[in-house]
Design an enzyme around this catalytic site. Structure first.
Site, PDB file in Angstrom:
ATOM      1  N   ARG A   1       0.854  -1.184   0.000  1.00 57.86           N
ATOM      2  CA  ARG A   1       0.000   0.000   0.000  1.00 57.86           C
ATOM      3  C   ARG A   1       0.890   1.234   0.000  1.00 57.86           C
ATOM      4  NH1 ARG A   1      -3.726  -2.583  -1.452  1.00 57.86           N
ATOM      5  NH2 ARG A   1      -5.671  -3.022  -0.384  1.00 57.86           N
TER       6      ARG A   1
ATOM      7  N   GLU B   1      -3.602   7.100  -5.307  1.00 53.79           N
ATOM      8  CA  GLU B   1      -3.836   6.506  -6.639  1.00 53.79           C
ATOM      9  C   GLU B   1      -5.125   7.055  -7.246  1.00 53.79           C
ATOM     10  OE1 GLU B   1      -3.771   2.293  -5.965  1.00 53.79           O
ATOM     11  OE2 GLU B   1      -1.740   2.363  -5.182  1.00 53.79           O
TER      12      GLU B   1
ATOM     13  N   HIS C   1      -0.741  -0.297  -9.984  1.00 49.46           N
ATOM     14  CA  HIS C   1      -1.410  -1.186  -9.008  1.00 49.46           C
ATOM     15  C   HIS C   1      -1.969  -2.444  -9.705  1.00 49.46           C
ATOM     16  CE1 HIS C   1      -3.594  -1.230  -4.889  1.00 49.46           C
ATOM     17  NE2 HIS C   1      -3.392  -2.457  -5.317  1.00 49.46           N
TER      18      HIS C   1
END
Ligand code: NAP
Length: 315
Positions: free
Chosen positions: A231, A260, A278
């Site tokens: 993360r 993000e 991601h």
């Protein structure tokens, strides 16, 4: 009996959403323009909630769902869920562990290869015609280098197996020492100081926020590369950008970011940084398996009163 009402708080892929809609009455909260009115009309019926891995779910939202029994997360990370609040309310929280472990570990391995051996930079070199003018740079042999893993869980262990196959040495840190053939280093800064690659694989959330801070990066030093597949919140991102700009660490391979899909502009122009959007679990097979497990948890709960993958804090 009418099918249970489910609140959907994130866009879901069709391979999950279509079967969900076949068995449940789904309510698209995430597209509602007037969310308070939506909750006033529907909140009283909702018995289940489906969300993405890091979709934020606030206690205020849950307070508007008095009959909520279960939150099924489409993802293994559930840092967006207020688990303590759910415990008090008796709300079950489930996630999708294991099925994505190998894919995420593959991404960590790829980031180690791409940063350590400079493969992305070398690809750009060929495309730009650089090879016609000079030979490629030499990089550093990976075998024999040290990998320090923050969070030796399911994914961390799968990363350890992969880098061992390259002949790299593994050490790890976390809250507890484990019965594993890798060296435990209780202090993250000490682990960084001895690592060539610091790989972040712990959960996100308040307990790990900015754990990889300026001091840890300073300890990693000029020899060191940060890899993050967990993360963005776990790394102090401004401190990471500053360390890269100052050249006090060697590079970074990042699949996740603090905000993000926004990536700090400074990173976009750095040659020693590899950036991925991601994609840890982003294969057809794994996303399907995650979708199946996300729905299977709801099905198990509403049919049998049990779930398949309760998060550990509620077990
Ligand atoms: P896991 O099996 O629960 O492993 C988490 C590890 O982190 C454990 O070894 C745990 O060890 C350690 N840990 C937990 N809290 C910690 C803390 N406060 N400080 C230090 N270490 C801590 O989880 P997993 O399945 O491997 O997944 C790890 C994370 O990867 C997920 O939470 C998710 O955020 C992320 N992820 C990213 C992607 C992607 O697409 N990039 C995909 C899937 C998952 P101790 O209990 O001993 O501390």
């Amino acid at each position: 009996m009418p099918p249970p009402d489910i609140l959907v708080t994130a866009a879901l892929p069709p391979f999950l959403y279509d079967p969900l809609k076949a068995d449940y009455r789904c309510h698209d909260y995430y597209v509602a323009t007037d969310k308070p009115a939506f909750l006033a009309a529907q909140g009283g019926h909702i018995r289940g909630l489906v969300q993405g891995g890091h979709t934020p779910t606030t206690p205020a939202l849950l307070a508007a769902l008095p009959k909520l029994e279960i939150i099924s997360v489409f993802g293994v990370g559930y840092d967006g869920v207020p688990v303590d609040y759910c415990r008090q309310r008796g709300i079950k929280v489930t996630n999708t562990p294991d099925v994505l472990t190998d894919d995420v570990a593959d991404v960590a391995l790829a980031l180690i290869l791409m940063t350590g051996r400079g493969f992305v930079r070398l690809d750009r070199f060929v495309r730009a015609g650089g090879w016609l003018e000079r030979g490629p740079e030499l990089t550093t042999k990976l075998g024999g280098q040290k990998v320090g893993i923050l969070g030796l869980g399911r994914i961390g262990k799968a990363i350890a197996q992969r880098v061992e196959a390259l002949g790299m040495a593994v050490a790890y840190t976390g809250r507890t020492r484990q019965d594993v053939p890798y060296r435990f280093v209780p202090d993250l800064t000490a682990l960084a100081a001895e690592s060539d690659f610091l790989v972040v694989a712990s959960p996100g959330g308040a307990a790990t926020r900015n754990l990889v801070n300026a001091d840890v990066l300073a300890a990693l030093g000029k020899k060191g590369i940060v890899v993050n597949i967990a993360r963005g919140s776990i790394i102090d991102e401004p401190a990471l950008v500053a360390a890269l700009q100052a050249g006090t660490i060697k590079g970074a391979g990042l699949d996740v970011f603090a905000d993000e899909p926004r990536v700090p502009a400074a990173l976009l122009t750095m040659d020693n940084v590899v950036l991925l959007p991601h994609v840890g679990s982003a294969t057809h097979e794994t996303r399907q398996a995650m979708g199946d497990l996300c729905k299977a948890n709801l099905d198990a709960w509403f049919r049998t009163g049990k779930v398949l993958t309760l998060v550990p804090e509620l077990a």
